[in-house]
Write an enzyme that holds these catalytic residues in place. Sequence first.
Site, PDB file in Angstrom:
ATOM      1  CE  LYS A  76      34.665  26.722  -0.391  1.00  0.00           C
ATOM      2  NZ  LYS A  76      34.329  25.455  -1.248  1.00  0.00           N
ATOM      3  N   GLY A  90      40.655  21.015   6.059  1.00  0.00           N
ATOM      4  CA  GLY A  90      41.365  20.897   4.895  1.00  0.00           C
ATOM      5  C   GLY A  90      42.877  21.003   4.936  1.00  0.00           C
ATOM      6  CD  GLU A 118      48.905  24.682  -0.780  1.00  0.00           C
ATOM      7  OE1 GLU A 118      48.671  23.588  -1.005  1.00  0.00           O
ATOM      8  OE2 GLU A 118      49.108  25.551  -1.797  1.00  0.00           O
ATOM      9  CD  GLU A 123      40.403  18.873  13.413  1.00  0.00           C
ATOM     10  OE1 GLU A 123      41.566  18.520  13.879  1.00  0.00           O
ATOM     11  OE2 GLU A 123      39.589  19.240  13.984  1.00  0.00           O
ATOM     12  CB  CYS A 147      43.112  14.712   7.882  1.00  0.00           C
ATOM     13  SG  CYS A 147      41.524  14.192   8.713  1.00  0.00           S
ATOM     14  CD  GLU A 184      47.548  15.170   4.406  1.00  0.00           C
ATOM     15  OE1 GLU A 184      47.321  16.511   4.245  1.00  0.00           O
ATOM     16  OE2 GLU A 184      46.739  14.651   5.148  1.00  0.00           O
TER      17      GLU A 184
HETATM   18  P1  ADP Z   1      42.143  19.514  -0.198  1.00  0.00           P
HETATM   19  O1  ADP Z   1      43.633  19.663  -0.349  1.00  0.00           O
HETATM   20  O2  ADP Z   1      41.577  18.461   0.738  1.00  0.00           O
HETATM   21  O3  ADP Z   1      41.442  19.741  -1.448  1.00  0.00           O
HETATM   22  P2  ADP Z   1      41.733  22.219   0.425  1.00  0.00           P
HETATM   23  O4  ADP Z   1      42.308  22.761   1.653  1.00  0.00           O
HETATM   24  O5  ADP Z   1      42.600  22.552  -0.935  1.00  0.00           O
HETATM   25  O6  ADP Z   1      41.668  20.604   0.773  1.00  0.00           O
HETATM   26  O7  ADP Z   1      40.195  22.674   0.343  1.00  0.00           O
HETATM   27  C1  ADP Z   1      39.399  22.362   1.479  1.00  0.00           C
HETATM   28  C2  ADP Z   1      38.310  23.477   1.526  1.00  0.00           C
HETATM   29  O8  ADP Z   1      38.907  24.725   1.365  1.00  0.00           O
HETATM   30  C3  ADP Z   1      37.505  23.514   0.146  1.00  0.00           C
HETATM   31  O9  ADP Z   1      36.146  23.788   0.641  1.00  0.00           O
HETATM   32  C4  ADP Z   1      37.962  24.784  -0.769  1.00  0.00           C
HETATM   33  O10 ADP Z   1      37.248  25.095  -1.687  1.00  0.00           O
HETATM   34  C5  ADP Z   1      38.558  25.651   0.296  1.00  0.00           C
HETATM   35  N1  ADP Z   1      39.293  26.397   0.066  1.00  0.00           N
HETATM   36  C6  ADP Z   1      40.305  26.450  -0.864  1.00  0.00           C
HETATM   37  N2  ADP Z   1      41.196  27.544  -1.083  1.00  0.00           N
HETATM   38  C7  ADP Z   1      40.770  28.310  -0.172  1.00  0.00           C
HETATM   39  C8  ADP Z   1      41.149  29.808   0.199  1.00  0.00           C
HETATM   40  N3  ADP Z   1      42.156  30.463  -0.180  1.00  0.00           N
HETATM   41  N4  ADP Z   1      40.433  30.055   1.503  1.00  0.00           N
HETATM   42  C9  ADP Z   1      39.532  29.573   1.913  1.00  0.00           C
HETATM   43  N5  ADP Z   1      39.139  28.340   1.769  1.00  0.00           N
HETATM   44  C10 ADP Z   1      39.800  27.745   0.583  1.00  0.00           C
END
Ligand code: ADP
Length: 498
Positions: free
Chosen positions: A197, A249, A252, A271, A305, A402
């Site tokens: 995804k 990502g 959080e 990561e 990152c 960050e």
């Molecule tokens: P960033 O802060 O870099 O945008 P995120 O951690 O929000 O990174 O997002 C990284 C990925 O995780 C994206 O593909 C996003 O759609 C996905 N994502 C966001 N929320 C969730 C969740 N609750 N569970 C799994 N994947 C998620």
Amino acid sequence: AAGVDERLSAQAREFLARPHRLLIDGQWVDAEDGRTFGTYDPATGAEITQVAHGGPADVDKAVAAARRAFDDGGWSTMKPNQREQILWRIGDLLDERAEMIGQIEALDNGKAATIATAVDVAWAADVFRYYAGWATKIEGTTVDVSMPFAGDKQFHAYTTRVPVGVCGQIIPWNFPLVMASWKLGPALATGNTLVLKPAEQTPLTALILGEICAEAGVPDGVVNIITGFGDAGAAISGHPDVDKVAFTGSTEVGKKIVEAAQGNLKKVSLELGGKSANIVFADCDWDAAVAGSVAAWMFNHGQACTAGTRLYVEDSIYEEFTQAVADAAAQATIGHGLDPATELGPLVDQDQFDKVSYYLRAGIEDGGRALTGGNRHGDTGFFVQPTVFVDVEPDHRVVTDEIFGPVVSALRFSDVDDAVRQANDSTYGLAAGIWTKDISKAHHVASRLQAGSVWVNQYNGFDTAMPFGGFKQSGWGRELGKGALDLYTQTRSVNIAL
Ligand code: ADP
């Protein structure tokens, strides 16, 4: 009209003009409920194209396809040298289309197309070739067992490395294609099947990669791609039939992945974020240290990152060095990613722009001073000025959090112990930089830093063969290198009584 830009190559336009669907079981299909979402050019805010909006129902279909493809064994038991050739071909096809893919990446993410082609696409190709080589080198061991309770009997015992199964892979928007390659390369080399995804901000190059995988000979159902939002990611990480989830990502969301994975105790690798320290000693090579310390936090507009956003400078050179960094940063040519002169593009979207703007205010509110920058750039798109904060304290938000934008906080240190103590004063532990001509000091400091990667007299010194990942809250596990093979295989011990 949407998606038409004079600067785009014919191939890029042709790709954009096509529908952008989900890849499930070798077919390009609409989302179950027919929904789509727009993906936008962050330099202008204009919609590039619509993309299928995959949700939990689509994830179910994709996981079922990946399961079938795994169970039928066409991929996992394919001869390793055939998997090798397919992975190698993926690398070649990426290289052949590098210009077009770089343009699409630039349009979707905001980064300069010249950089996307030379760095992102070239590196992704390198990652596939590197893991192509590993496909034929997955080995077990034979073990000379004692079996103390079995008397004089003889045994032949060995281990094999077998794929984990169906892998869910969730990636961010900062290096869309590169992140996809880090995930697919080792998973495919070791015979897994997967559901990828991409981030909702940057879904396009993953779709090109999906086409390339099919062209290169990856069987149907082995690589499935679901474009969508966090709910699709959550459906993957919580899915009872996914054996492993790999996530890149925010810290959080990483914690949410861990919670969601508990249902079936799927394996998890993460990561996550960083707030990396870049330590400059007075005995550094000045010009290299200035240029490298600017690149450390400006590369990819700070949306990395590993960004070296805590700049620790030795007392005696602090004023002069931070000024040199600010002056160099202010020189950057800011513009649209498709403009060949562009060095610094926009942030990826409104959310990211708002977040970075919040920190530009927080830096001042907490008592810091911007040596350069501090504001948005222009009045359209999500551009911000490269910003150097001085007069900051360890508890200021710009020092602890960050930011993911071109913003650095410069702090002083008095000696090696002070530098190490301050550098390690973070919940993160992803990367660090050291600048000194004293190689013994460099080794000494490197050995004391709580960071998964330490770069000396360079920054972002990545290589596909070097393991990458975080200490502390920056993650679990190591990607790249041969260590990534461990993330995607499990050991079977076989013990035969003779
Ligand atoms: P960033 O802060 O870099 O945008 P995120 O951690 O929000 O990174 O997002 C990284 C990925 O995780 C994206 O593909 C996003 O759609 C996905 N994502 C966001 N929320 C969730 C969740 N609750 N569970 C799994 N994947 C998620």
